[in-house]
Design a protein around this motif. Sequence first.
Motif, mmCIF file in Angstrom:
data_model
loop_
_atom_site.group_PDB
_atom_site.id
_atom_site.type_symbol
_atom_site.label_atom_id
_atom_site.label_comp_id
_atom_site.label_asym_id
_atom_site.label_seq_id
_atom_site.Cartn_x
_atom_site.Cartn_y
_atom_site.Cartn_z
ATOM 1 N N ARG A 25 0.840 -1.214 0.000
ATOM 2 C CA ARG A 25 0.000 0.000 0.000
ATOM 3 C C ARG A 25 0.868 1.255 0.000
ATOM 4 O O ARG A 25 0.564 2.230 -0.683
ATOM 5 N N LYS A 29 0.733 4.167 -2.892
ATOM 6 C CA LYS A 29 0.350 5.531 -2.527
ATOM 7 C C LYS A 29 1.472 6.543 -2.708
ATOM 8 O O LYS A 29 1.214 7.706 -3.016
ATOM 9 N N ASN A 30 2.721 6.125 -2.509
ATOM 10 C CA ASN A 30 3.823 7.078 -2.410
ATOM 11 C C ASN A 30 4.884 7.000 -3.488
ATOM 12 O O ASN A 30 5.704 7.913 -3.590
#
Length: 129
Positions: A25, A29-30
């Motif tokens: 995740r 997301k990053n």
Amino acid sequence: MASQDKRSRLVRFLRSFLYASQGFRYLIKNEQNFLFHLLAGFVVVIAGLVLGLSVVKMCLLLTVIGIMLSLEALNTGIERTIDLITEEKHPIAKVAKDVSAAAVFLFAVISVIIGVLLFFEPIAQLFQS
């Protein structure tokens, strides 16, 4: 006592999946490069299915995609570890980050070459029809 030890090992084993999913995740997301490679891999797999690549070619394709995503994840881990160790610009830290990024880049180039080799014949056959 042995039952408690087995339960503890099972709990640790199951937690490892939780930690891995948290890392996944985080990457999505990053890390734009990871997301790019993930989406590109998805598109390439769909193209392979549409073009009817053989099972062997699909396995090669999935292996290349898996290695690419894993290298991108390792690169992120290396970069974050270096960031944790030192906040100042250090020439050795820069080399470590640059070299891990180079590993990703080199395999990306190899991945494109493998993709061309895997897709050349099916695409050529499309244009001959």
